[in-house]
Design a protein around this motif. Sequence first.
Motif, PDB file in Angstrom:
ATOM      1  N   VAL A   1       0.848  -1.186   0.000  1.00 54.00           N
ATOM      2  CA  VAL A   1       0.000   0.000   0.000  1.00 54.00           C
ATOM      3  C   VAL A   1       0.886   1.239   0.000  1.00 54.00           C
ATOM      4  CG1 VAL A   1      -1.655   1.350   1.357  1.00 54.00           C
ATOM      5  CG2 VAL A   1      -1.944  -1.125   1.113  1.00 54.00           C
ATOM      6  N   ASP A   2       0.585   2.170  -0.911  1.00 54.66           N
ATOM      7  CA  ASP A   2       1.371   3.392  -1.053  1.00 54.66           C
ATOM      8  C   ASP A   2       0.467   4.616  -1.007  1.00 54.66           C
ATOM      9  OD1 ASP A   2       4.285   2.688  -1.764  1.00 54.66           O
ATOM     10  OD2 ASP A   2       3.139   1.376  -3.091  1.00 54.66           O
ATOM     11  N   LYS A   3       1.026   5.693  -0.504  1.00 58.22           N
ATOM     12  CA  LYS A   3       0.291   6.956  -0.476  1.00 58.22           C
ATOM     13  C   LYS A   3       0.360   7.667  -1.815  1.00 58.22           C
ATOM     14  CE  LYS A   3      -0.186  11.151   2.320  1.00 58.22           C
ATOM     15  NZ  LYS A   3       0.346  11.912   3.478  1.00 58.22           N
ATOM     16  N   ILE A   4       1.446   7.477  -2.540  1.00 60.73           N
ATOM     17  CA  ILE A   4       1.627   8.185  -3.814  1.00 60.73           C
ATOM     18  C   ILE A   4       1.468   7.223  -4.988  1.00 60.73           C
ATOM     19  CG2 ILE A   4       3.189   9.879  -2.784  1.00 60.73           C
ATOM     20  CD1 ILE A   4       5.506   8.325  -4.096  1.00 60.73           C
ATOM     21  N   ARG A   5       1.087   7.759  -6.129  1.00 64.82           N
ATOM     22  CA  ARG A   5       0.949   6.972  -7.338  1.00 64.82           C
ATOM     23  C   ARG A   5       2.234   7.052  -8.149  1.00 64.82           C
ATOM     24  NH1 ARG A   5      -2.344   4.393 -10.611  1.00 64.82           N
ATOM     25  NH2 ARG A   5      -2.052   4.561 -12.858  1.00 64.82           N
ATOM     26  N   ARG A   6       2.649   5.933  -8.700  1.00 64.64           N
ATOM     27  CA  ARG A   6       3.812   5.882  -9.580  1.00 64.64           C
ATOM     28  C   ARG A   6       3.405   5.323 -10.934  1.00 64.64           C
ATOM     29  NH1 ARG A   6       5.379   3.411  -4.705  1.00 64.64           N
ATOM     30  NH2 ARG A   6       6.845   4.643  -3.455  1.00 64.64           N
ATOM     31  N   THR A   7       4.234   5.490 -11.932  1.00 64.25           N
ATOM     32  CA  THR A   7       3.989   4.832 -13.205  1.00 64.25           C
ATOM     33  C   THR A   7       4.132   3.323 -13.001  1.00 64.25           C
ATOM     34  OG1 THR A   7       6.310   4.844 -13.883  1.00 64.25           O
ATOM     35  CG2 THR A   7       4.974   6.800 -14.453  1.00 64.25           C
ATOM     36  N   GLU A   8       3.557   2.549 -13.904  1.00 62.77           N
ATOM     37  CA  GLU A   8       3.621   1.094 -13.760  1.00 62.77           C
ATOM     38  C   GLU A   8       5.063   0.606 -13.710  1.00 62.77           C
ATOM     39  OE1 GLU A   8       2.609  -1.979 -16.975  1.00 62.77           O
ATOM     40  OE2 GLU A   8       0.827  -2.023 -15.693  1.00 62.77           O
ATOM     41  N   LYS A   9       5.930   1.201 -14.527  1.00 61.40           N
ATOM     42  CA  LYS A   9       7.335   0.791 -14.568  1.00 61.40           C
ATOM     43  C   LYS A   9       8.025   1.085 -13.241  1.00 61.40           C
ATOM     44  CE  LYS A   9      11.559   1.245 -17.305  1.00 61.40           C
ATOM     45  NZ  LYS A   9      12.171   1.847 -18.524  1.00 61.40           N
ATOM     46  N   LEU A  10       7.783   2.274 -12.677  1.00 58.18           N
ATOM     47  CA  LEU A  10       8.410   2.623 -11.404  1.00 58.18           C
ATOM     48  C   LEU A  10       7.851   1.776 -10.258  1.00 58.18           C
ATOM     49  CD1 LEU A  10       8.662   6.524 -11.609  1.00 58.18           C
ATOM     50  CD2 LEU A  10      10.528   4.866 -11.708  1.00 58.18           C
ATOM     51  N   GLN A  11       6.531   1.512 -10.299  1.00 54.25           N
ATOM     52  CA  GLN A  11       5.939   0.680  -9.253  1.00 54.25           C
ATOM     53  C   GLN A  11       6.491  -0.738  -9.317  1.00 54.25           C
ATOM     54  OE1 GLN A  11       4.347   1.831  -6.854  1.00 54.25           O
ATOM     55  NE2 GLN A  11       3.454   0.049  -5.819  1.00 54.25           N
ATOM     56  N   ALA A  12       6.696  -1.238 -10.529  1.00 54.36           N
ATOM     57  CA  ALA A  12       7.283  -2.574 -10.686  1.00 54.36           C
ATOM     58  C   ALA A  12       8.676  -2.626 -10.057  1.00 54.36           C
ATOM     59  CB  ALA A  12       7.351  -2.944 -12.163  1.00 54.36           C
ATOM     60  N   GLN A  13       9.452  -1.553 -10.208  1.00 57.66           N
ATOM     61  CA  GLN A  13      10.789  -1.499  -9.609  1.00 57.66           C
ATOM     62  C   GLN A  13      10.705  -1.542  -8.087  1.00 57.66           C
ATOM     63  OE1 GLN A  13      14.029  -1.186 -11.314  1.00 57.66           O
ATOM     64  NE2 GLN A  13      14.537  -1.870  -9.241  1.00 57.66           N
ATOM     65  N   VAL A  14       9.699  -0.874  -7.519  1.00 51.85           N
ATOM     66  CA  VAL A  14       9.505  -0.876  -6.067  1.00 51.85           C
ATOM     67  C   VAL A  14       9.160  -2.285  -5.580  1.00 51.85           C
ATOM     68  CG1 VAL A  14       8.020  -0.038  -4.202  1.00 51.85           C
ATOM     69  CG2 VAL A  14       8.836   1.556  -5.951  1.00 51.85           C
ATOM     70  N   VAL A  15       8.235  -2.944  -6.280  1.00 49.02           N
ATOM     71  CA  VAL A  15       7.855  -4.314  -5.921  1.00 49.02           C
ATOM     72  C   VAL A  15       9.057  -5.250  -6.057  1.00 49.02           C
ATOM     73  CG1 VAL A  15       6.376  -6.276  -6.504  1.00 49.02           C
ATOM     74  CG2 VAL A  15       5.448  -3.946  -6.586  1.00 49.02           C
ATOM     75  N   TYR A  16       9.818  -5.072  -7.116  1.00 45.65           N
ATOM     76  CA  TYR A  16      11.028  -5.871  -7.359  1.00 45.65           C
ATOM     77  C   TYR A  16      12.002  -5.752  -6.181  1.00 45.65           C
ATOM     78  CZ  TYR A  16      15.508  -7.067  -9.626  1.00 45.65           C
ATOM     79  OH  TYR A  16      16.734  -7.604  -9.940  1.00 45.65           O
ATOM     80  N   ASN A  17      12.222  -4.524  -5.704  1.00 39.57           N
ATOM     81  CA  ASN A  17      13.125  -4.320  -4.573  1.00 39.57           C
ATOM     82  C   ASN A  17      12.584  -4.983  -3.306  1.00 39.57           C
ATOM     83  OD1 ASN A  17      14.888  -2.836  -6.147  1.00 39.57           O
ATOM     84  ND2 ASN A  17      13.953  -0.865  -5.604  1.00 39.57           N
ATOM     85  N   ASP A  18      11.257  -4.887  -3.116  1.00 41.37           N
ATOM     86  CA  ASP A  18      10.648  -5.561  -1.974  1.00 41.37           C
ATOM     87  C   ASP A  18      10.946  -7.064  -1.986  1.00 41.37           C
ATOM     88  OD1 ASP A  18       9.493  -3.397  -0.742  1.00 41.37           O
ATOM     89  OD2 ASP A  18       7.480  -3.731  -1.545  1.00 41.37           O
ATOM     90  N   LEU A  19      10.686  -7.691  -3.121  1.00 44.06           N
ATOM     91  CA  LEU A  19      10.854  -9.143  -3.231  1.00 44.06           C
ATOM     92  C   LEU A  19      12.303  -9.551  -3.021  1.00 44.06           C
ATOM     93  CD1 LEU A  19       8.519  -9.880  -6.285  1.00 44.06           C
ATOM     94  CD2 LEU A  19       8.035 -10.278  -3.862  1.00 44.06           C
ATOM     95  N   ASN A  20      13.226  -8.802  -3.624  1.00 42.44           N
ATOM     96  CA  ASN A  20      14.652  -9.106  -3.431  1.00 42.44           C
ATOM     97  C   ASN A  20      15.028  -9.031  -1.957  1.00 42.44           C
ATOM     98  OD1 ASN A  20      15.115  -9.540  -6.120  1.00 42.44           O
ATOM     99  ND2 ASN A  20      16.148  -7.580  -6.490  1.00 42.44           N
ATOM    100  N   ASN A  21      14.514  -8.011  -1.269  1.00 41.19           N
ATOM    101  CA  ASN A  21      14.833  -7.838   0.149  1.00 41.19           C
ATOM    102  C   ASN A  21      14.166  -8.896   1.015  1.00 41.19           C
ATOM    103  OD1 ASN A  21      16.435  -5.564  -0.305  1.00 41.19           O
ATOM    104  ND2 ASN A  21      14.694  -4.166  -0.188  1.00 41.19           N
ATOM    105  N   PHE A  22      12.906  -9.227   0.714  1.00 41.30           N
ATOM    106  CA  PHE A  22      12.186 -10.228   1.502  1.00 41.30           C
ATOM    107  C   PHE A  22      12.837 -11.600   1.402  1.00 41.30           C
ATOM    108  CE2 PHE A  22       8.033  -7.693   1.111  1.00 41.30           C
ATOM    109  CZ  PHE A  22       8.129  -7.219   2.397  1.00 41.30           C
ATOM    110  N   PHE A  23      13.226 -11.985   0.182  1.00 43.46           N
ATOM    111  CA  PHE A  23      13.647 -13.365  -0.072  1.00 43.46           C
ATOM    112  C   PHE A  23      15.147 -13.538  -0.265  1.00 43.46           C
ATOM    113  CE2 PHE A  23       9.179 -13.225  -1.360  1.00 43.46           C
ATOM    114  CZ  PHE A  23       8.683 -14.316  -0.665  1.00 43.46           C
ATOM    115  N   GLY A  24      15.904 -12.475  -0.247  1.00 44.76           N
ATOM    116  CA  GLY A  24      17.349 -12.594  -0.435  1.00 44.76           C
ATOM    117  C   GLY A  24      17.707 -13.086  -1.827  1.00 44.76           C
TER     118      GLY A  24
END
Length: 414
Positions: free
Chosen positions: A290-313
């Motif tokens: 959940v985010d307060k700000i809206r991003r472009t789909e490409k930028l949001q995908a990068q955010v999700v990508y970083n989350d997954l890398n951090n969560f799962f190593g």
Amino acid sequence: MKIYNLILSVLCLFISIVSLAQPKLEHSKALRAGDVFNYDKTIEILNDKKTQFDFGNHRTDLLVLDFFDTFCSSCIANMPKVVSLQKEFGAKVKIIQVTWQDKKTIQQFFRTNKFLNEHKAYPTTIVSDTILHQLFPHQSSPHVVWIYRGNVVAITAADVLNSKNITALLSEGKIDLPSKDDFLPLANKEEIGVNDIAYSKVSGFSTNLKQNGYTYQLDSVTQKYRTSYNNMPLFNIYLSILGKMQRKDFLITKDRVEWRVKDKTLYNYGPEEKEPTRWMEKNAICYERVDKIRRTEKLQAQVVYNDLNNFFGLNVYYGKARRKCLVLKKIAAKQSSQNKSANMQNLEGTSVLAFVIDYTKQYPPVIDEVKSKENIAVGEFKDIAELNQHLAAYGMQLTPDEREIEVVVFEENE
């Protein structure tokens, strides 16, 4: 299954599908696992020694209703298995295909379907059904209902309809199978908290959520943006995210993945997995952000990508690897030795040809060095040699080679 049939199925991806006259669903009559199946009608059936099936006088231990329609390729692919299971268990089990389509359509289907004719697979079938669809509503097929001694014991996908599970149910009188429910919500009922400014979380498989790919939308109450994946293999989530970050013009097949992990079966199931729905219950994940700000789909995908890398190593990215492949090259045009027929299909250029061949999953990755947009007429072929006879008329040929090609590197951090 012949390659030609696979080409037809791939072409369907590029055709808009018109709405079909399926029965309107009435959920108030729906039965679930644990309910009693009180249905005593007599219904016409096809492909059976009898022309009528009397539900009221049915006496086998196990009745299986396998819902399908002729537009469902996986349903058709399962029919030889259904016929084989019926022969194996005989009078102990009755497996019936159920469709909303009319008798004339289904009779024509069984007469003309090449795959079923090759396998001599003609399962017992109920046609023009409306009532059973109301009792067991669904949005996708195959949809399999297990009724044991008058009680609904399971509603599942088709992968768990096998000899092992049937034997277990008949011997033990009960069975625990992954359930299929096409009407589960895409999100939990709890609204995003007004005080939740932002968060991200990962959880395991949820039996309360419908499987769903990438969703990015505004919550109308909190005016916050929710990103989610439900009940998906982690590998598939990464492919989805990578595709939004950087679009590629090739299909990701097994030869285009470089695994650098201890156990790849934790991240995705392969063709050797006989019951993918069991694997999903054990290994699939849910992701929510959940985010307060809206991003472009490409930028949001990068955010999700970083989350997954951090969560799962993990570190998952496009890299290079040397692979055996099929290279589409230009040659001097020759007259094709293949006779033209009504079954010829026009493919819109070499990129579509490469996609179709990759989609069969029978050959190494195709590297397109011709890059032509000219229509290519292709008929039935059983191997690359036969396909090359068609391609010769267009001055091109597929040649086995080794190349450094793009792959997805799936890597665990040390």
